[in-house]
Design a protein around this motif. Structure first.
Motif, PDB file in Angstrom:
ATOM      1  N   GLY A 122      91.654  63.831  17.585  1.00 35.46           N
ATOM      2  CA  GLY A 122      90.589  64.534  18.441  1.00 35.46           C
ATOM      3  C   GLY A 122      90.570  64.085  19.869  1.00 35.46           C
ATOM      4  N   TYR A 123      90.536  62.880  20.304  1.00 37.20           N
ATOM      5  CA  TYR A 123      90.559  62.158  21.290  1.00 37.20           C
ATOM      6  C   TYR A 123      91.765  62.756  22.271  1.00 37.20           C
ATOM      7  CZ  TYR A 123      86.651  58.953  20.681  1.00 37.20           C
ATOM      8  OH  TYR A 123      85.552  58.188  20.414  1.00 37.20           O
ATOM      9  N   GLU A 163      88.512  66.557  13.233  1.00 38.78           N
ATOM     10  CA  GLU A 163      88.884  66.483  14.701  1.00 38.78           C
ATOM     11  C   GLU A 163      87.622  66.981  15.527  1.00 38.78           C
ATOM     12  OE1 GLU A 163      91.119  67.313  12.533  1.00 38.78           O
ATOM     13  OE2 GLU A 163      93.011  66.446  12.787  1.00 38.78           O
ATOM     14  N   GLN A 164      86.908  67.935  15.096  1.00 45.09           N
ATOM     15  CA  GLN A 164      85.938  68.409  15.852  1.00 45.09           C
ATOM     16  C   GLN A 164      84.850  67.260  16.042  1.00 45.09           C
ATOM     17  OE1 GLN A 164      83.983  71.878  13.992  1.00 45.09           O
ATOM     18  NE2 GLN A 164      82.275  71.932  15.221  1.00 45.09           N
ATOM     19  N   LEU A 165      84.482  66.275  15.381  1.00 44.24           N
ATOM     20  CA  LEU A 165      83.756  65.380  15.401  1.00 44.24           C
ATOM     21  C   LEU A 165      84.228  64.428  16.654  1.00 44.24           C
ATOM     22  CD1 LEU A 165      82.788  64.736  11.828  1.00 44.24           C
ATOM     23  CD2 LEU A 165      81.330  65.971  13.666  1.00 44.24           C
ATOM     24  N   ARG A 196      81.858  70.223  24.391  1.00 46.45           N
ATOM     25  CA  ARG A 196      80.858  70.432  23.240  1.00 46.45           C
ATOM     26  C   ARG A 196      81.383  71.848  22.772  1.00 46.45           C
ATOM     27  NH1 ARG A 196      77.119  67.406  26.251  1.00 46.45           N
ATOM     28  NH2 ARG A 196      76.670  65.227  25.207  1.00 46.45           N
ATOM     29  N   ASP A 197      81.492  72.728  23.735  1.00 41.65           N
ATOM     30  CA  ASP A 197      81.930  74.104  23.351  1.00 41.65           C
ATOM     31  C   ASP A 197      83.336  74.461  23.000  1.00 41.65           C
ATOM     32  OD1 ASP A 197      79.447  74.895  24.333  1.00 41.65           O
ATOM     33  OD2 ASP A 197      80.323  75.666  26.238  1.00 41.65           O
ATOM     34  N   PHE A 198      84.242  73.319  23.537  1.00 37.87           N
ATOM     35  CA  PHE A 198      85.835  73.406  22.897  1.00 37.87           C
ATOM     36  C   PHE A 198      85.744  72.995  21.418  1.00 37.87           C
ATOM     37  CE2 PHE A 198      89.471  70.734  22.420  1.00 37.87           C
ATOM     38  CZ  PHE A 198      90.437  71.757  22.593  1.00 37.87           C
ATOM     39  N   ALA A 199      84.806  72.072  21.186  1.00 38.24           N
ATOM     40  CA  ALA A 199      84.661  71.398  19.872  1.00 38.24           C
ATOM     41  C   ALA A 199      84.750  72.401  18.907  1.00 38.24           C
ATOM     42  CB  ALA A 199      83.720  70.429  19.613  1.00 38.24           C
ATOM     43  N   ASP A 200      84.022  73.459  18.873  1.00 41.14           N
ATOM     44  CA  ASP A 200      83.729  74.473  18.067  1.00 41.14           C
ATOM     45  C   ASP A 200      84.916  75.105  17.664  1.00 41.14           C
ATOM     46  OD1 ASP A 200      81.112  73.858  18.308  1.00 41.14           O
ATOM     47  OD2 ASP A 200      80.459  75.394  19.674  1.00 41.14           O
ATOM     48  N   SER A 201      85.933  75.198  18.664  1.00 39.86           N
ATOM     49  CA  SER A 201      87.022  75.839  18.336  1.00 39.86           C
ATOM     50  C   SER A 201      88.367  75.093  17.513  1.00 39.86           C
ATOM     51  CB  SER A 201      87.725  76.669  19.458  1.00 39.86           C
ATOM     52  OG  SER A 201      88.169  75.520  20.678  1.00 39.86           O
ATOM     53  N   VAL A 202      87.610  73.709  17.613  1.00 38.25           N
ATOM     54  CA  VAL A 202      88.701  72.719  16.856  1.00 38.25           C
ATOM     55  C   VAL A 202      88.512  72.525  15.345  1.00 38.25           C
ATOM     56  CG1 VAL A 202      89.414  70.311  17.022  1.00 38.25           C
ATOM     57  CG2 VAL A 202      88.985  71.489  19.105  1.00 38.25           C
ATOM     58  N   GLY A 203      89.609  72.602  14.560  1.00 38.01           N
ATOM     59  CA  GLY A 203      89.110  72.779  12.982  1.00 38.01           C
ATOM     60  C   GLY A 203      89.002  71.398  12.574  1.00 38.01           C
ATOM     61  N   GLY A 204      88.416  71.215  11.509  1.00 36.49           N
ATOM     62  CA  GLY A 204      88.499  70.044  10.615  1.00 36.49           C
ATOM     63  C   GLY A 204      87.755  68.915  11.310  1.00 36.49           C
TER      64      GLY A 204
END
Length: 548
Positions: free
Chosen positions: A119-120, A421-423, A411-419
């Protein structure tokens, strides 16, 4: 079955992660209060009693006696930042520390370290894309913007009182040494002089050599000087084999001495024949050769450092020669003036008025040695950012503006990251806000109010909105002239992420021997996971003797 020696210590799993994270956070915390225009200074006292007073992140971390291997990974972040850009070392370390802090919370929530690392990395790549898209183009002809960049790098440091003058000197110096091969900061020599005020610092378009003429009968100065740069010695050559000279008659001794003098005279005659006015010699000059040079009216300096020889050659257009037999007029450099002058109580040789100074000297002055050292560090940072700007042609607003914008977009980009890793991406966004938050804290402002205002302005589309540490207002940083090179941010994000990921992925630490042996008095500092003895306590920092 015993695999490790009795002296070895091993910590694994959660204890190892906790210990390493604690060490990394401790390093970041040690420099955090120095961030920004209102950052505080640190006094560092080594075991010999030498004192350094600075708020330069990389200098602080280099001076601290850090032994912990994970802590040293964070120190390497600052060193990489210094080498690549020259500024932003504290920001890079603080971000790395905050990434570890956020990761610790995720680990406590049973998120695997590998998931956090993935995620990082995703967040770091996205962050670099965002700032590169938002970066402001700067041309090499935009002197005003270059001055703003140089000035921003000095803000909050010992040179701040004279930053406008020093920014002018830095920009002039960088533009002078720029050539087709790029910009080599090594060609900007910084000469420190204790005495006078910072305002009396100046740029010499040429070289200041920290040497005096070797003979009192030599002229103090010469105009329109032809200059030879010789990296050998004006002395009689010694034989390469052990030899004895048996003298049976006084006349033989005189002949021997006469022959030596003749050799020295021949060397000086070679300089005279080439019409040399000044010679800089890398090695020694025999007393008799000094006499002959003085008779010929040639100014000579001996035991000149290699770096100074190269600087004189580059500045004047001379070629460094190793054999006087090869000397021709084509090897000589030219300067409108070479003179010995008193500066700060020391006599030095000034090589000035050169036609195309590709090597220049910044004479930095200040009331005390500590002041001069801190001004030098500020100037080196400033030189680095101006060079980076000219090479990349892109800048970003300061004052925590890029970090606030990145936090918002990630934070907006995180919504598009699955699993899961979003956290980790969301944690990365939270970590970046440590910069504006710390700027506010160091300025004595309410960090929550400042962050809320910054988020609101960025949410409204104001990319350049940053925190004015002097007034507490959120203002347009670009309009205010507070800008820094794009590379400062991209390198800081990249280095901090790599260091944090590397530390997080360590789940087993095996130490050969007791790393705590020399610092038993620091046992109280040990964080959780003390199975490694005192590694978690950053034992090496004890060498600071409480200077922090």
């Amino acid at each position: 079955m015993i695999v490790l020696s009795e002296d070895s210590q091993r910590t694994s799993g959660k204890d190892a992660q906790t210990m390493n994270i604690s060490a990394g956070k401790a390093v970041a915390e040690s420099v955090r209060t120095t961030l920004g225009p209102k950052g505080m200074d640190k006094m560092l006292v080594d075991s010999g009693g030498s004192v350094v007073v600075t708020n330069d992140g990389v200098t602080i971390l280099k001076e601290m006696d850090i032994d912990h291997p994970a802590a040293n990974m964070i120190v390497e972040v600052s060193e990489t930042q210094e080498d690549e850009v020259g500024d932003g070392t504290t920001s890079a370390v603080v971000i790395a520390g905050e990434l570890l802090d956020q990761a610790e919370e995720l680990l406590d929530s049973d998120i695997h370290a590998t998931t956090i690392a993935q995620g990082y990395r995703q967040a770091a790549e996205k962050a670099k894309e965002i700032v590169e898209e938002q970066a402001i183009d700067v041309s090499a002809d935009d002197r005003e913007k270059l001055l703003q960049i140089a000035s921003t790098a000095m803000t909050g440091k010992g040179a701040e009182g004279a930053k406008d003058l020093l920014a002018e000197l830095v920009v002039d110096a960088i533009l002078a040494v720029q050539d087709d091969d790029g910009i080599d900061i090594e060609n900007v020599n910084v000469e420190k002089v204790v005495g006078g005020s910072i305002d009396t610092s100046e740029l010499i378009e040429g070289v200041v050599v920290g040497k005096e003429r070797v003979h009192d009968n030599m002229p103090y100065g010469v105009e329109d000087a032809k200059i030879a740069v010789f990296d050998g010695a004006l002395e009689v050559k010694e034989t390469e084999i052990d030899a004895e000279v048996n003298v049976t008659d006084p006349s033989q001794l005189q002949e021997f001495l006469d022959q030596e003098e003749a050799q020295l005279q021949e060397m000086v005659d070679q300089l005279v024949d080439a019409d040399v006015d000044v010679v800089f010699v890398g090695d020694g000059i025999d007393d008799m050769a000094q006499h002959y040079l003085a008779e010929a009216g040639i100014i000579a300096a001996r035991r000149v450092k290699d770096s100074d020889l190269k600087a004189v050659a580059r500045s004047t257009g001379a070629r460094v020669i190793s054999n006087l037999d090869d000397l021709t007029e084509d090897d000589l450099g030219f300067a409108g003036s070479v003179a010995q002058k008193d500066i700060g109580g020391d006599e030095r040789l000034f090589v000035e008025d050169v036609e195309d100074a590709k090597s220049v000297t910044l004479v930095v002055r200040g009331g005390t040695e500590h002041v001069v050292d801190e001004v030098e560090r500020a100037i080196e940072d400033s030189l680095g950012v101006v060079r980076a700007t000219l090479e990349d042609g892109k800048v970003l607003p300061g004052g925590g503006a890029p970090e606030t914008e990145l936090a918002l977009q990630l934070r907006d980009f995180a919504d598009s990251v699955g699993g899961r890793e979003q956290l980790a991406v969301e944690a990365f966004a939270d970590a970046l806000e440590v910069i504006p938050r710390t700027l506010a804290e160091n300025a004595g402002l309410d960090s929550i109010d400042s962050l809320v205002e910054l988020r609101s302005r960025h949410d409204g589309g104001e990319f350049g909105a940053g925190l004015d540490a002097y007034t507490g207002d959120v203002i347009d940083m670009e309009a205010e002239g507070v800008v820094e090179p794009l590379r400062v941010k991209t390198q800081a994000i990249e280095s901090a992420t790599e260091a944090a990921v590397m530390i997080l992925r360590i789940d087993d630490v095996i130490a050969a021997g007791d790393l705590r042996a020399s610092t038993d008095d620091d046992d109280d500092d040990m964080p959780a996971g003390g199975g490694m003895g005192g590694m978690g306590g950053m034992g090496g920092m004890g060498g600071m003797g409480g200077a922090m």
